[in-house]
Design a protein around this motif. Structure first.
Motif, short mmCIF file in Angstrom:
data_model
loop_
_atom_site.label_atom_id
_atom_site.label_comp_id
_atom_site.label_asym_id
_atom_site.label_seq_id
_atom_site.Cartn_x
_atom_site.Cartn_y
_atom_site.Cartn_z
N GLU A 195 -1.96 4.28 -6.80
CA GLU A 195 -2.39 3.41 -5.69
C GLU A 195 -3.20 2.23 -6.22
O GLU A 195 -3.03 1.09 -5.78
CB GLU A 195 -3.20 4.21 -4.68
CG GLU A 195 -2.32 5.16 -3.89
CD GLU A 195 -3.07 5.86 -2.77
OE1 GLU A 195 -2.51 5.93 -1.66
OE2 GLU A 195 -4.19 6.34 -3.01
N ILE A 196 -4.08 2.53 -7.17
CA ILE A 196 -4.90 1.44 -7.74
C ILE A 196 -4.00 0.42 -8.44
O ILE A 196 -4.11 -0.77 -8.22
CB ILE A 196 -5.96 2.03 -8.71
CG1 ILE A 196 -6.94 2.91 -7.92
CG2 ILE A 196 -6.69 0.92 -9.46
CD1 ILE A 196 -7.86 3.76 -8.76
N LYS A 232 0.82 -1.21 0.00
CA LYS A 232 0.00 0.00 0.00
C LYS A 232 0.87 1.27 0.00
O LYS A 232 0.51 2.28 -0.60
CB LYS A 232 -0.88 -0.05 1.26
CG LYS A 232 -1.77 1.14 1.43
CD LYS A 232 -2.63 1.02 2.67
CE LYS A 232 -2.89 2.42 3.19
NZ LYS A 232 -2.96 2.53 4.61
N ASP A 265 -0.61 14.44 -9.26
CA ASP A 265 -1.84 14.47 -10.07
C ASP A 265 -2.33 13.06 -10.39
O ASP A 265 -3.49 12.86 -10.72
CB ASP A 265 -1.58 15.17 -11.42
CG ASP A 265 -1.36 16.66 -11.23
OD1 ASP A 265 -1.71 17.17 -10.15
OD2 ASP A 265 -0.81 17.30 -12.16
N GLN A 266 -1.42 12.09 -10.34
CA GLN A 266 -1.79 10.72 -10.76
C GLN A 266 -1.70 9.74 -9.60
O GLN A 266 -1.66 8.53 -9.80
CB GLN A 266 -0.87 10.29 -11.90
CG GLN A 266 -0.91 11.26 -13.08
CD GLN A 266 0.09 10.90 -14.16
OE1 GLN A 266 -0.17 10.01 -14.95
NE2 GLN A 266 1.21 11.58 -14.19
N PHE A 267 -1.66 10.29 -8.38
CA PHE A 267 -1.38 9.44 -7.21
C PHE A 267 -2.43 8.36 -6.99
O PHE A 267 -2.10 7.21 -6.70
CB PHE A 267 -1.23 10.33 -5.96
CG PHE A 267 -0.54 9.62 -4.84
CD1 PHE A 267 0.83 9.37 -4.89
CD2 PHE A 267 -1.24 9.17 -3.74
CE1 PHE A 267 1.49 8.70 -3.86
CE2 PHE A 267 -0.60 8.50 -2.70
CZ PHE A 267 0.76 8.27 -2.77
N LYS A 268 -3.69 8.74 -7.17
CA LYS A 268 -4.79 7.77 -6.96
C LYS A 268 -4.62 6.57 -7.90
O LYS A 268 -4.76 5.42 -7.50
CB LYS A 268 -6.15 8.44 -7.25
CG LYS A 268 -6.66 9.31 -6.13
CD LYS A 268 -7.60 8.50 -5.21
CE LYS A 268 -7.78 9.04 -3.81
NZ LYS A 268 -6.67 9.60 -3.09
N GLU A 269 -4.31 6.91 -9.15
CA GLU A 269 -4.12 5.85 -10.14
C GLU A 269 -2.94 4.95 -9.77
O GLU A 269 -2.99 3.73 -9.93
CB GLU A 269 -3.85 6.51 -11.49
CG GLU A 269 -4.47 5.76 -12.65
CD GLU A 269 -4.25 6.53 -13.95
OE1 GLU A 269 -4.34 7.78 -13.93
OE2 GLU A 269 -3.98 5.86 -14.97
#
Ligand code: GN1
Ligand code: MG
Length: 363
Positions: free
Chosen positions: A356-357, A298, A350-354
């Protein structure tokens, strides 16, 4: 002049290939590195280790030799020629040491150059990113059973965030007004990110992320590929010591996913390439997933962000210190490097969520 010097150093090492010429390799920021060409097909890498930066060079060289020995044992099933391409081989001196000390007090070591190998400063295909991930994951996997207590801490607190902040604060006191002014925007960014950038450190200190043997300088130019872009071997093992996987993971991302080199001044060219992130993570986890807890996985994206920040902070600190640590080619080189890393952090954020996924969904 240099040729004569290199010849005399090279002669201290135990081998019969005659040196005919040399090339200085310019990619490192710390050591002086030379490719030695000989009368045979065997080339060598002769390296003078920076004694301003490294305080215990015999200890450092011992670390590198021990880890190579360990890797050679683990990869013992390979045929001898293949093995030589997968693990660094150090040449002993005639006296049987792994380094030579010259009359000026400088330390040198000699390695066998791995023929038909290539390195990259930037990545231009997802396949190279994937191979890079595989190789770093494999390195961490192969060293997981190495007893870290055999290694000296080459640079104490190397990736320690509090230490890097202390150095930064000291640098703020000695910086000229001109440099403070030019760096102001980035100094403010450092303060803004301070808390988030201590999360990994706190997990490390509480034992939630465990210490193990790590490389600590896994930038893409330290990964050797063969002519078909297959990952061969991790080089520049100077900073091998106890550390955490997140920073080895992250330092490779820092350079693999940057669409430009870390020295690029045109910030328009600097962006975080999420496709390469995906490819890298796939390769990395293929080798290492079974050893990582869900919580360790994670935190991989934050590890990458934190590692980029450490470099942004170190370059900025050196700029404020009037360039006492890294080799620089012009007065604002360190500031440009720092700006570049901050731009990369912005694009990554800007792309952190992606990210993480991607890291949690890869099987
Ligand atoms: C230095 O010398 P080189 O290029 O292998 C530095 C690394 C940085 C790197 C940035 C001992 O490595 O920590 O990530 O520059 N090494 C040391 O390119 O400080
Ligand atoms: Mg290095």
């Amino acid at each position: 002049m240099i040729l004569e010097k290199l010849k005399s150093i090279y002669a201290e090492f135990s081998n019969t290939d005659q040196l005919i010429s040399y090339k200085q390799l310019a990619s490192g920021h710390i050591n002086d590195t030379f490719l030695i060409e000989t009368t045979t097909n065997n080339f060598y890498i002769l390296q003078q280790i920076n004694r301003g930066v490294f305080k215990d060079i015999p200890g450092l060289i011992n670390n590198k030799v021990l880890v190579s020995r360990h890797l050679r044992k683990k990869l013992g099933y390979l045929n001898p020629n293949e093995l030589k391409r997968r693990v660094l081989s150090f040449v002993e001196t005639i006296e049987g040491n792994n380094y030579c000390l010259d009359i000026d007090g400088n330390y040198w070591n000699l390695m066998i150059y791995i023929n038909d190998s290539v390195t990259f400063e930037t990545v231009n295909s997802a396949n190279v990113a994937y191979e890079g991930g595989k190789l770093i994951g494999d390195f961490l996997n192969l060293t997981s059973d190495f007893d870290a207590s055999q290694l000296i801490e080459v640079i104490p607190k190397f990736h320690d965030m509090s230490f890097r902040f202390t150095q930064f604060e000291e640098a703020l006191k000695v910086a000229s007004d001109v440099r403070l002014k030019k760096a102001q925007k980035y100094i403010e960014l450092v303060w803004c990110l301070k808390d988030e950038m201590h999360i990994i450190q706190k997990l490390k200190e509480s034992g939630k992320i465990k210490l193990r043997v790590t490389h600590n300088d896994t930038k893409i130019s330290n990964i050797l590929f063969d002519k078909n872009n297959k990952g061969l071997c991790v080089i520049d093992t100077d900073t091998i010591m106890p550390g955490i996987v997140h920073y080895d993971f992250g330092d490779a991302i820092r350079t693999i996913c940057n669409t430009a080199t870390e020295d690029e001044k045109d910030l328009e060219k600097v962006a975080f390439n999420i496709e390469y992130y995906k490819a890298y993570v796939k390769g990395f986890l293929e080798q290492l997933k079974s050893e990582l807890t869900p919580s360790a996985i994670k935190y991989l994206p934050l590890g990458a962000k934190t590692m980029i920040f450490i470099m942004a902070l170190r370059f900025l600190t050196d700029y404020l210190n009037h360039d006492i640590y890294y080799k620089t080619a012009y007065p604002e080189h360190n500031l440009d490097r720092s700006k570049n890393q901050f731009k990369l952090i912005e694009s990554l954020a800007d792309q952190f969520k992606e990210m993480e996924i991607i890291s949690t969904q890869i099987k």
